[in-house]
Design a protein around this motif. Structure first.
Motif, mmCIF file in Angstrom:
data_model
loop_
_atom_site.group_PDB
_atom_site.id
_atom_site.type_symbol
_atom_site.label_atom_id
_atom_site.label_comp_id
_atom_site.label_asym_id
_atom_site.label_seq_id
_atom_site.Cartn_x
_atom_site.Cartn_y
_atom_site.Cartn_z
ATOM 1 N N UNK A 1 28.990 51.679 33.602
ATOM 2 C CA UNK A 1 28.992 52.807 32.655
ATOM 3 C C UNK A 1 30.380 53.465 32.600
ATOM 4 N N UNK B 1 22.353 54.324 23.509
ATOM 5 C CA UNK B 1 22.413 54.225 24.967
ATOM 6 C C UNK B 1 23.844 54.072 25.445
ATOM 7 N N UNK C 1 25.361 58.830 29.728
ATOM 8 C CA UNK C 1 24.356 59.785 30.186
ATOM 9 C C UNK C 1 23.820 60.624 29.034
ATOM 10 N N UNK D 1 17.719 52.021 32.094
ATOM 11 C CA UNK D 1 18.469 51.613 30.910
ATOM 12 C C UNK D 1 17.914 52.262 29.645
ATOM 13 N N UNK D 2 16.927 53.144 29.793
ATOM 14 C CA UNK D 2 16.283 53.746 28.617
ATOM 15 C C UNK D 2 15.942 52.666 27.593
ATOM 16 N N UNK E 1 18.408 56.297 31.891
ATOM 17 C CA UNK E 1 19.523 55.803 31.078
ATOM 18 C C UNK E 1 20.867 55.843 31.783
ATOM 19 N N UNK E 2 20.909 56.277 33.041
ATOM 20 C CA UNK E 2 22.187 56.355 33.764
ATOM 21 C C UNK E 2 22.501 55.061 34.502
ATOM 22 N N UNK F 1 18.613 63.041 32.978
ATOM 23 C CA UNK F 1 19.952 62.726 33.474
ATOM 24 C C UNK F 1 19.952 61.367 34.175
ATOM 25 N N UNK G 1 23.655 54.842 38.241
ATOM 26 C CA UNK G 1 24.943 55.360 38.706
ATOM 27 C C UNK G 1 24.848 56.788 39.221
ATOM 28 N N UNK G 2 23.730 57.465 38.980
ATOM 29 C CA UNK G 2 23.589 58.864 39.417
ATOM 30 C C UNK G 2 22.516 59.034 40.484
#
Lengths: 473, 473
Positions: free
Chosen positions: B472, A193, A196, B153-154, B204-205, B201, B208-209
Motif C-alpha cells: 500500500x 480501493x 485507507x 482488501x475490501x 481495506x488496509x 480503518x 498494514x495497520x
C-alpha cells in the motif's frame, strides 16, 4: 485560554480571512450558538466565525492552530449531546459552517450529489427530489440540521432499516484538517480501493479529528409508491415477528419500522393537536410500518398480504393501512410528536441505546423493570427504531412528583439502564453520539484498547488539540 | 533482515506460542505461500506461522514487534495485487490465518454472524444459508479466499450493486494490533455511535495497520426467487439505460448487472467447455441482469415486464430469461469464465478501474481508442460491474503477436489507460486493492494530503513498521 476580552489581533486576523461581518462577538447574536436545544449545555465563546468556503475554513483552522485557539464546529445546532457547544472558558471559537450551503453538483445518472456542509438535510433531500431521486436520511430536525452535522454525528433516523446510517450514505468527503490542510475526497465512485478509508474516520468523529466541509452523497431511486400501516401488537417480541413477516413479503422494501408504546400514544393524544388513535382498541404496543416500492402498483396488496399473514398467525392484534397521504401523516404524527410531548408530562430522563435487534424485547422488559424498581411510579416511554435495535429508552417522572428532584436522579437512572444495556452487549449511544453528555461514560464503558487507539488517532490528526476539545474523548 | 538462516531462538520462540508443527520452514511446504495466483509476485520467508486463536496471533505480533520481524498476513492467497506475498529478503514471516476457521456464532434473529478470519467466503455463505439467511459477498475465488482477506482488501464482486462492498457487510471486527494489543470490536449492533469508527480503518488496509482475526457480519433475508436474463445491447450507454429501467421495476432487487463485450463472449465460446450464446444474433455488448425478490412469485413477471419496456423503448436488442437453474448457471458461465479464458488468447494486460457509473460509456470509448492507437491490433476485453462503474479493462495481445514483447508494455499500457481514468476522476484500483502492484502508482495518483494522512496513521498504529511493510504505502 483566558477569560479576558478577545485579543484584538485574533479578531482582526479572522476578519481578514472571512470578512469582519462574519466574525461575530455581539452577545445577542452569539447567544443562539452557545446553548443547545434542550438547554442542557451552555457555553461561552471568543467569537462566532462564519467562513463561506473551504479555502476560508482552511485558513481559519491554520490561523487558530498556529495560536492554539480551539474551534468548535457547528451546523444547525440541533445535536442532543452538547457536541456543538463551546465550553465555559470563553476562549473557544464557534465555527459555523452554515454559510457553506451550496449544492455543488447533482448527478442523477451517477446517483450522486455533492453538497456543502451547511446545506440543511431538508435542502439535500429537496435537491435529490428535483431530479427524481431519494436522499433517504430522515430525522425530526431535518429542516434545521445540516449535512455537516449529520455526517459528523453519523446521524440515524427513521429510514436506517433500509438505507443505513449517515455513514452508509456517503461516497466521499472534503475535510479541513487541524492545521488547515484539505483532504480532497469528493469522489462519486462506488468502488475505490486505493488506500485507507479515511472518510469513515471523520464521519461520526463529532468534529474532533477534522472539519467536514462538503460531501459526495449517494442517491437512490425515488420510490414510486408507499404503504403505511399502524399496527397493534401485544409486545415487542410480536413486533419483531411482524418485522420478520414484513421482510418475507417486502424484503429491502421495509423502509420504516418504529415501535411505540401505549403510554407514548396516550401522551401524544393528550398533548398534540389533531392526534387520534387509528386503532379501535388500546393495544399495549404499536408499530408504524412503512414499505416502499419502485412499482407504481402492488405495494398496497403487499402490505395487505403481510398484515393478513401476521393476523392469521396471531402475531398482530389489529392494523390500519393509511388510505391517503393525509392519513399517512396522521400515523407519523403519533411517532414524530413523541419527543416533544414527553416535556408536557414533566421531567424526562433520556437514553439513546441499542442492543442486537433480537435482544430488544428482553432488554425492554429487563430495563423497564429495573427502572420501575429504582424509581417507583416512574413511567418508561421506550420507543423508536426497533428494526435497528435502537430504543429511545426515556423515563418520565412519576405523576405528581417533583420535577427537579426527579431530574436530580438523571445519572443514577442512566446507570441503572446502562447496566442492562451492557448485559446485552449494547451501545450507550446508538445514534446521538458522545459530545459532552456521554464523554465520561465512554471512558468507563468502551473497550480500553479502542479508547487507546482513538486517543492515538486524535493526537496524530490534531496534535495541538484545537478541534472541539473536551468532546468524545 | 538478513539473508542468513533464521535465528533458532526466533523459531523456538514462535514455536512456543503456536506449537512447533505450525512454524513451517520446509521449502516444499512454504512454496505455495510465497507466490501469488498469477505468478506476478514471488517472495521468500523466514517461516510460515499458523496461529490457531486470537490470543496466539496477539502473542506472535508482540513477539515479532519486539524483535522488528515483519509479518505478512495471509488468508486464501487469492489476492491479485501481491499484498499477501512476502518480499524477497527472506526476513519476513508469513502469518497464515487459515487455522482460525471457526464460525463462532450465527444469530439469525439479529441477522448477524461472527466468523474467524480463516473461514472461507464459501464457508461463511454456507453458515448463513443453513439458517436461511444470505451473506451476499460473492466472487470468483469464494471457495478459497477467506473472510480475513476479503475484509482486508475490501473485496467487491458481483453483488455490490445491491449489497455494497465487503466494508458494507461488516458490523464489527476483532483486530490484533502491531504490538499485540487486541481491539475487541465484535459487536452485533446495527447502530453504535460511541466514538471513532475504527473498523473501517482496518478494513481495506491490506494488513498494514492491524491483523483482522474475526468479524461480525451482516446477514440478509435469503431471496425466495430470482430471475436472470442475458440481454443484447448496442453499446454501454444503452446498457446503462437498461439499468435505469431495471431499477424502476425492481428497485433494490437488482442484484447483479454485469457487462460483457462481444469479444469476451467469443473468448468464452472458444475456450470454455459447454459454453453457448443464449442469444441468436451477435450483439456487440451483452448484460447479465439478475433480480431477486423475497416473494416466491412475481419475479419472472417483473423481469419480463422490464425487458418488454426496454425492448419497446429501443433500449435493448434481444433478451433471454433463464428458464431453469441450469440455464442460469449457463448464463453465469459466460461471465465467470471470462477471467480464465483470456489466458488462452495470449498475454493480457489488466486494469481494475472505476469511474462514476454515468461516465462508464464515455470512459470505455475513450480508453479503448487510446489503447488501440497505442498498440495497434490490441484487443480490448472490458467487462464487469457496470452497475458500480467498475470495469475490468483488460487488453489481450494482438493476434499472432509475441507474448513477451506485448507484456513488456504492461506499464506503458497501464499509463495510457490510467490517464483516461484520471480524466474521469476514476480509481486505478476499484476492488483489488494496492498491494505491491499499484504501490508506486498510488504515490503518483492519490490526493497528496490523503497520502500524508495515511502515512501518519501507519506510523501511529505500526510505529516499527512490522505489519506487511512495502504494501500500500
Amino acid at each position: 485560554m483566558s477569560d479576558a476580552a478577545p485579543p484584538p489581533e485574533v479578531l482582526a486576523g479572522l476578519a481578514a480571512i472571512v470578512g469582519s461581518a462574519h466574525v461575530v462577538t455581539d452577545p445577542d447574536l452569539l447567544a443562539a450558538h452557545l446553548i443547545e436545544p434542550r438547554g442542557l449545555y451552555r457555553g461561552r465563546a471568543l467569537a462566532l466565525v462564519r467562513p463561506d468556503s473551504t479555502a476560508q475554513t482552511a485558513q481559519v483552522a491554520a490561523f487558530c492552530n498556529d495560536r492554539n485557539i480551539p474551534l468548535v464546529p457547528q451546523g444547525g445546532n440541533t445535536g442532543l449531546v452538547g457536541g456543538q457547544i463551546p465550553d465555559s472558558s470563553g476562549g473557544e471559537i464557534v465555527l459555523s459552517l452554515r454559510r457553506m450551503d451550496r449544492v455543488r453538483e447533482v448527478d442523477a445518472d451517477a446517483n450522486a450529489m455533492i453538497v456543502e456542509a451547511g446545506v440543511t438535510l431538508a435542502g439535500a433531500q429537496g435537491a435529490a427530489l428535483r431530479v427524481d431521486r431519494l436522499f433517504p436520511l430522515s430525522l425530526a430536525s431535518e429542516g434545521t440540521c445540516t449535512i455537516g452535522g449529520n455526517l459528523s454525528t453519523n446521524a440515524g433516523g427513521v429510514a436506517v432499516i433500509a438505507y443505513g446510517n449517515a455513514r452508509d450514505l456517503v461516497l466521499g468527503i472534503e475535510v479541513v484538517l487541524a492545521d488547515g490542510r484539505v483532504i480532497n475526497g469528493l469522489t462519486k465512485l462506488r468502488k475505490d480501493n486505493t488506500g485507507y478509508d479515511l472518510k469513515n474516520l471523520f464521519i461520526g468523529a463529532e468534529g474532533t479529528l477534522g472539519i467536514i466541509t462538503a460531501a459526495a452523497l449517494k442517491l437512490f431511486p425515488n420510490p414510486r409508491s408507499m404503504a403505511t400501516a399502524f399496527v397493534g401488537v401485544a409486545d415487542p417480541a410480536q413486533a419483531l415477528r411482524l418485522l420478520e413477516i414484513a421482510r418475507q413479503f417486502a424484503g429491502p422494501g421495509v423502509t420504516s419500522f418504529e415501535l411505540i408504546p401505549r403510554i407514548g400514544i396516550d401522551f401524544v393524544l393528550a398533548h398534540a393537536n389533531g392526534a387520534r388513535d387509528p386503532l379501535g382498541a388500546r393495544h399495549r404496543w404499536c408499530v408504524l410500518l412503512e414499505i416502499s416500492s419502485q412499482m407504481t402498483a402492488g405495494v398496497d396488496e403487499t402490505m395487505a398480504g403481510l398484515l393478513q399473514a401476521a393476523l392469521e398467525g396471531g402475531v398482530i392484534e389489529d392494523a390500519s393501512i393509511a388510505a391517503s397521504e393525509q392519513q399517512r401523516q396522521a400515523f407519523w404524527l403519533l411517532r414524530e410528536a413523541l419527543s416533544e410531548v414527553q416535556g408536557k408530562e414533566g421531567g424526562s430522563i433520556k437514553h439513546d441505546v441499542s442492543v442486537p435487534v433480537s435482544a430488544a424485547p428482553a432488554f425492554l422488559a429487563r430495563a423497564s423493570a429495573a427502572v420501575e424498581a429504582f424509581v417507583p411510579g416512574a413511567r418508561v416511554v421506550a420507543f423508536g427504531h426497533l428494526g435497528d435495535g435502537n430504543i429511545h429508552f426515556n423515563v418520565s417522572q412519576p405523576i405528581g412528583a417533583d420535577r427537579a428532584a426527579f431530574l436530580a436522579q438523571w445519572e443514577a437512572v442512566n446507570e441503572v439502564v446502562h447496566r442492562v444495556v451492557a448485559a446485552f452487549s449494547g451501545s450507550i449511544s446508538a445514534e446521538h453520539g458522545v459530545g459532552q453528555l456521554k464523554r465520561a461514560l465512554l471512558g468507563r464503558t468502551k473497550d480500553p484498547v479502542s479508547l487507546d487507539v482513538m486517543r492515538a488517532l486524535k493526537a496524530t490528526l490534531d496534535p495541538r488539540g484545537i478541534l472541539n476539545p473536551g468532546k468524545v474523548l
